[in-house]
Design an enzyme around this catalytic site. Sequence first.
Site, PDB file in Angstrom:
ATOM      1  CG  ASP A  33      -7.059  -3.097   6.840  1.00 55.92           C
ATOM      2  OD1 ASP A  33      -6.913  -2.892   8.064  1.00 55.92           O
ATOM      3  OD2 ASP A  33      -7.858  -2.472   6.143  1.00 55.92           O
ATOM      4  CB  ILE A  34      -2.989  -2.184  10.593  1.00 52.87           C
ATOM      5  CG1 ILE A  34      -3.959  -1.018  10.641  1.00 52.87           C
ATOM      6  CG2 ILE A  34      -1.722  -1.817   9.838  1.00 52.87           C
ATOM      7  CD1 ILE A  34      -3.482   0.150  11.484  1.00 52.87           C
ATOM      8  CG  ASN A  91     -16.152   2.486   2.475  1.00 52.36           C
ATOM      9  OD1 ASN A  91     -17.107   1.845   2.089  1.00 52.36           O
ATOM     10  ND2 ASN A  91     -15.319   2.027   3.393  1.00 52.36           N
ATOM     11  N   GLY A  97     -18.629   6.177   4.825  1.00 52.01           N
ATOM     12  CA  GLY A  97     -17.720   5.633   5.830  1.00 52.01           C
ATOM     13  C   GLY A  97     -16.251   5.765   5.500  1.00 52.01           C
ATOM     14  CD  GLN A  98     -12.695   8.291   1.044  1.00 45.76           C
ATOM     15  OE1 GLN A  98     -13.647   8.679   0.387  1.00 45.76           O
ATOM     16  NE2 GLN A  98     -11.448   8.433   0.647  1.00 45.76           N
ATOM     17  CG  HIS A 104      -8.395   3.216   0.616  1.00 42.88           C
ATOM     18  ND1 HIS A 104      -8.774   4.502   0.966  1.00 42.88           N
ATOM     19  CD2 HIS A 104      -9.001   2.395   1.506  1.00 42.88           C
ATOM     20  CE1 HIS A 104      -9.565   4.458   2.019  1.00 42.88           C
ATOM     21  NE2 HIS A 104      -9.720   3.186   2.361  1.00 42.88           N
ATOM     22  CG  HIS A 106     -11.121  -1.981   1.996  1.00 43.72           C
ATOM     23  ND1 HIS A 106     -10.572  -2.000   3.265  1.00 43.72           N
ATOM     24  CD2 HIS A 106     -11.593  -0.728   1.805  1.00 43.72           C
ATOM     25  CE1 HIS A 106     -10.712  -0.794   3.807  1.00 43.72           C
ATOM     26  NE2 HIS A 106     -11.330  -0.014   2.943  1.00 43.72           N
TER      27      HIS A 106
END
Length: 125
Positions: A33-34, A91, A97-98, A104, A106
């Site tokens: 994740d960035i 999400n 909150g998507q 995907h 996390h």
Amino acid sequence: MAYDKENIFAKILRGEIPSNTVYEDDQILAFNDIAPKTPVHVLVIPKGEYIDMDDFAANASAAEIAHFFAKAGEIARGLGLHEGGYRLVTNNGENAGQIVPHFHIHLMGGQRIKEGSMARGMDGA
């Protein structure tokens, strides 16, 4: 809702945007994740065009679903997350909150995660 082929993960899959790949095969891509919320924060995405978990569960084949979650577990073990524990989060939809409309998960770990500490802003990837 139709799949948006211009979402950031679709662009990553096409090679238009770079990612720090952790794992890749013909069905999934996993990358760091960035904007990590924990010391280890990896996103795992299917290469198929699925909007969210609901779409993935309803439209992916049983083999795709099994492969996705089996590989997610392998990735977590490969990163050593199984030793201290980890969180697997997805999400589903705007109210959850998507932000990126490509299914995907996390994988997060590497530290103790307080309950509710990531309820807001998780899907900034």
